[in-house]
Enzyme design. Structure first.
Site, mmCIF file in Angstrom:
data_model
loop_
_atom_site.group_PDB
_atom_site.id
_atom_site.type_symbol
_atom_site.label_atom_id
_atom_site.label_comp_id
_atom_site.label_asym_id
_atom_site.label_seq_id
_atom_site.Cartn_x
_atom_site.Cartn_y
_atom_site.Cartn_z
ATOM 1 C CB SER A 1 -4.574 -20.600 2.058
ATOM 2 O OG SER A 1 -3.992 -20.720 2.300
ATOM 3 C CG ASP B 1 -2.586 -26.226 -3.520
ATOM 4 O OD1 ASP B 1 -1.257 -24.690 -3.699
ATOM 5 O OD2 ASP B 1 -3.660 -25.560 -2.944
ATOM 6 C CG HIS C 1 -2.103 -21.988 -2.302
ATOM 7 N ND1 HIS C 1 -3.109 -22.931 -1.797
ATOM 8 C CD2 HIS C 1 -2.598 -20.833 -1.970
ATOM 9 C CE1 HIS C 1 -3.464 -22.570 -0.867
ATOM 10 N NE2 HIS C 1 -3.155 -21.228 -0.400
#
Length: 337
Positions: free
Chosen positions: A148, A278, A306
């Site tokens: 991320s 995601d 995610h």
């Protein structure tokens, strides 16, 4: 019944009741303390040790296991509002003799938080480079992993300090434009239009908002007790002002597409892992990276959101090790040729 035997049972029962009552009290009254104890115990069980490194007046907090060996060391960069312990689920499935380093990102957990610090993606990459030099991790090229926000930083780091790394793993990285808006991006747009941008879905302030965030980040629906949700919120609330400031910094024009702006400079062999479902960062970002990075290996995980590190830790660990084995095999073939 003999009085001495009876007394023995009473004492034994009392001895057992004390830790049980302490656990129940912690669960009901101080769930945040229980969460901290949980991470402490898990680190200990996996052999991860916590250390501090200083660069001038700046302090980095990190955990590590093993020592540098013939295989590359692995440095792991966590995502927005997380901390070094988020990697423990993957550490569990990695070889114990592998040298692993998990660092708290700038401003997070035990690493220095300063109002004067540069929290842009490039600024964070610079700080991570200072950390690497502090612990002399770049004596030999290492493998860099980021997820991320940490994936955004990892990609920029690879472009800016190519001599430090031998290979790269990006897990659902931020910093890329997308042709398809994710659920999270749509939520942000709606909040901006209603002028309620202070209610960022990734910065929960109540157990209900925490539950919503977990649903947003995960394809798997984890059944989390209300008390644990409260504990997770309690741990985060003191840091929420910082998280808001950081979030606005990394979605600013200076950082929003940092990885995209630097991906053509990434020369190291790169592995991209992305959850197909995601809802935070659309999976189409994987094809963007694949088209720009020459030696890019893409893996899309079915039934995964995610939070790849939490949802598919064993698979992720195996993919990283298989990728490193493949690179080692290719390097050996080149030397023999």
């Amino acid at each position: 019944m003999d009085s001495e035997v009876l007394n023995m049972f009473v004492i034994a029962g009392g001895t057992l009741a004390i830790p049980i009552l302490a656990f129940v009290a912690s669960f009901l009254l101080w769930p945040s303390a229980l969460i901290r104890i949980y991470y402490w115990y898990w680190r200990r069980a996996l052999g991860m040790q916590v250390r501090y490194a200083n660069y001038d007046d700046y302090q980095f907090c990190y955990s590590y296991r093993g020592r540098p060996g013939y295989r590359p060391s692995i440095l792991m960069l966590h995502g927005f509002s997380a901390h070094k312990d988020m990697w423990l689920s993957i550490v569990k499935f990695l070889p114990k003799n592998l040298h692993l380093v998990c660092v708290d990102m700038p401003g997070h957990e035990g690493t220095t938080r300063s109002a004067l610090d540069d929290y842009s993606i490039s600024g964070q990459a610079k700080r991570i480079h200072q950390f690497v030099e502090c612990i002399k991790l770049n004596r030999r090229p290492f493998h860099l992993v980021g997820t991320s926000m940490g994936g955004n930083v990892a990609g920029v780091y690879a472009a800016q300090y190519p001599e430090d790394i031998c290979s790269l793993t990006l897990i659902c990285p931020a910093g890329l434009p997308s042709t398809t808006d994710s659920k999270f991006i749509k939520q942000l747009r709606e909040l901006k239009e209603s002028e309620r941008i202070d209610r960022i879905p990734l910065i929960p302030s109540t157990p209900e908002e925490m539950a919503d965030m977990l649903k947003l980040c995960s394809y798997i629906r984890f059944k989390v007790p209300q008390q644990i949700l409260q504990g997770l919120v309690d741990v985060r609330i003191p840091h929420n002002d910082f998280y808001r400031k950081l979030f606005l910094e990394i979605v600013d024009e200076k950082s929003r597409h940092s990885l995209h702006e630097h991906m053509n400079k990434i020369k190291a062999p790169t592995q991209v892992i992305w959850g197909k479902q995601d809802q935070v960062l659309d999976v189409s970002g994987a094809s963007v990276l694949a088209s720009a990075i020459p030696d890019c290996h893409v893996y899309i995980l079915e039934n995964c959101g995610h939070s790849v590190v939490v949802e598919r830790p064993r698979k992720t660990a195996n993919l990283i090790m298989e990728f490193l084995a493949l690179l080692h095999s290719m390097d050996s073939s080149k030397k023999q040729a």
